[in-house]
Design a protein around this motif. Structure first.
Motif, PDB file in Angstrom:
ATOM      1  N   TYR A  52       0.514   4.114  -2.777  1.00  0.00           N
ATOM      2  CA  TYR A  52       0.565   5.377  -2.591  1.00  0.00           C
ATOM      3  C   TYR A  52       1.236   6.605  -3.404  1.00  0.00           C
ATOM      4  N   PHE A  80      -7.833   6.955  -0.732  1.00  0.00           N
ATOM      5  CA  PHE A  80      -7.006   5.982  -1.283  1.00  0.00           C
ATOM      6  C   PHE A  80      -6.916   4.664  -0.362  1.00  0.00           C
ATOM      7  N   ALA A  81      -6.817   4.997   0.923  1.00  0.00           N
ATOM      8  CA  ALA A  81      -7.038   3.998   2.089  1.00  0.00           C
ATOM      9  C   ALA A  81      -8.485   3.085   1.985  1.00  0.00           C
ATOM     10  N   GLY A  88      -5.668   5.761   6.545  1.00  0.00           N
ATOM     11  CA  GLY A  88      -5.645   6.898   5.540  1.00  0.00           C
ATOM     12  C   GLY A  88      -5.208   8.286   6.240  1.00  0.00           C
ATOM     13  N   MET A  92       0.687  -1.329  -0.006  1.00  0.00           N
ATOM     14  CA  MET A  92      -0.033  -0.022   0.137  1.00  0.00           C
ATOM     15  C   MET A  92       0.964   1.356  -0.031  1.00  0.00           C
ATOM     16  N   ALA A 119       0.175  12.401  -4.297  1.00  0.00           N
ATOM     17  CA  ALA A 119       0.217  11.777  -2.858  1.00  0.00           C
ATOM     18  C   ALA A 119       0.667  13.034  -2.150  1.00  0.00           C
ATOM     19  N   LEU A 175      -1.648   8.138   7.107  1.00  0.00           N
ATOM     20  CA  LEU A 175      -0.794   8.092   5.754  1.00  0.00           C
ATOM     21  C   LEU A 175      -0.788   9.504   5.139  1.00  0.00           C
ATOM     22  N   TYR A 232       2.543  11.652   4.394  1.00  0.00           N
ATOM     23  CA  TYR A 232       2.931  12.302   3.155  1.00  0.00           C
ATOM     24  C   TYR A 232       2.493  13.776   3.141  1.00  0.00           C
ATOM     25  N   HIS A 251      -7.356  12.865   0.715  1.00  0.00           N
ATOM     26  CA  HIS A 251      -7.186  12.296  -0.267  1.00  0.00           C
ATOM     27  C   HIS A 251      -6.315  10.934   0.050  1.00  0.00           C
ATOM     28  N   ALA A 252      -5.851  10.993   1.224  1.00  0.00           N
ATOM     29  CA  ALA A 252      -4.791   9.675   1.582  1.00  0.00           C
ATOM     30  C   ALA A 252      -6.264   8.797   2.251  1.00  0.00           C
ATOM     31  N   VAL A 302       0.537   7.303  -6.676  1.00  0.00           N
ATOM     32  CA  VAL A 302      -0.564   8.007  -6.832  1.00  0.00           C
ATOM     33  C   VAL A 302      -0.053   9.382  -7.220  1.00  0.00           C
TER      34      VAL A 302
END
Length: 136
Positions: A61, A77-78, A121, A57, A67, A124, A128, A73-74, A64
């Motif tokens: 990510y 994705f999660a 998420g 994962m 990212a 994450l 990021y 956004h995260a 993406v």
């Protein structure tokens, strides 16, 4: 590389925290009714599984576009990648194994998975997040 390692670690933390609370706390009676579960889980295999999943994962990510654009956004994705795992746990396991009650099995697995991947998420997104350059 630092972000990748942190992204893997936050997956392990989010997964272990959510699933431990679910299995041994909030939903302990639910899991106690499942006759095919081990009395004592093999934690080493669970951690290895989380490290593999988290590595995949984290790699995805990082690929993406944009990212780190936002925590939302995260989280999105999660939820997408989590949908793969949660759909298996909630639906395929209920289809293959003698779970005590299919409806409650699905509800517990979807609920725990929703919490797990929302937390993952958010963490994450924190890993990021865009850094604001410091004036120097």
């Amino acid at each position: 590389m630092r972000k990748h390692v942190l992204a893997v670690l936050v997956y392990v933390v989010a997964t272990f925290a959510t699933q431990a609370v679910s299995h041994f706390g909030v939903n302990a009676a639910h899991y106690a009714a499942v006759t095919y579960l081990r009395a004592q889980p093999v934690f080493t295999l669970g951690i290895l599984s989380m490290l593999i999943q988290g590595s995949i994962m984290a790699y995805l990510y990082a690929q993406v576009p944009e990212a780190g654009r936002s925590i939302g956004h995260a989280v999105f994705f999660a939820w997408l990648v989590g949908g793969i795992l949660v759909s298996y746990e909630a639906l395929a396991e209920a289809a293959k194994y003698r779970v005590p009650a299919i409806g409650s099995w699905i509800a517990v697995e979807v609920g725990a998975g929703g919490v797990q991947f929302t937390l993952y998420g958010a963490l994450l997104g924190w890993v990021y997040r865009a850094r604001v350059p410091q004036a120097g």
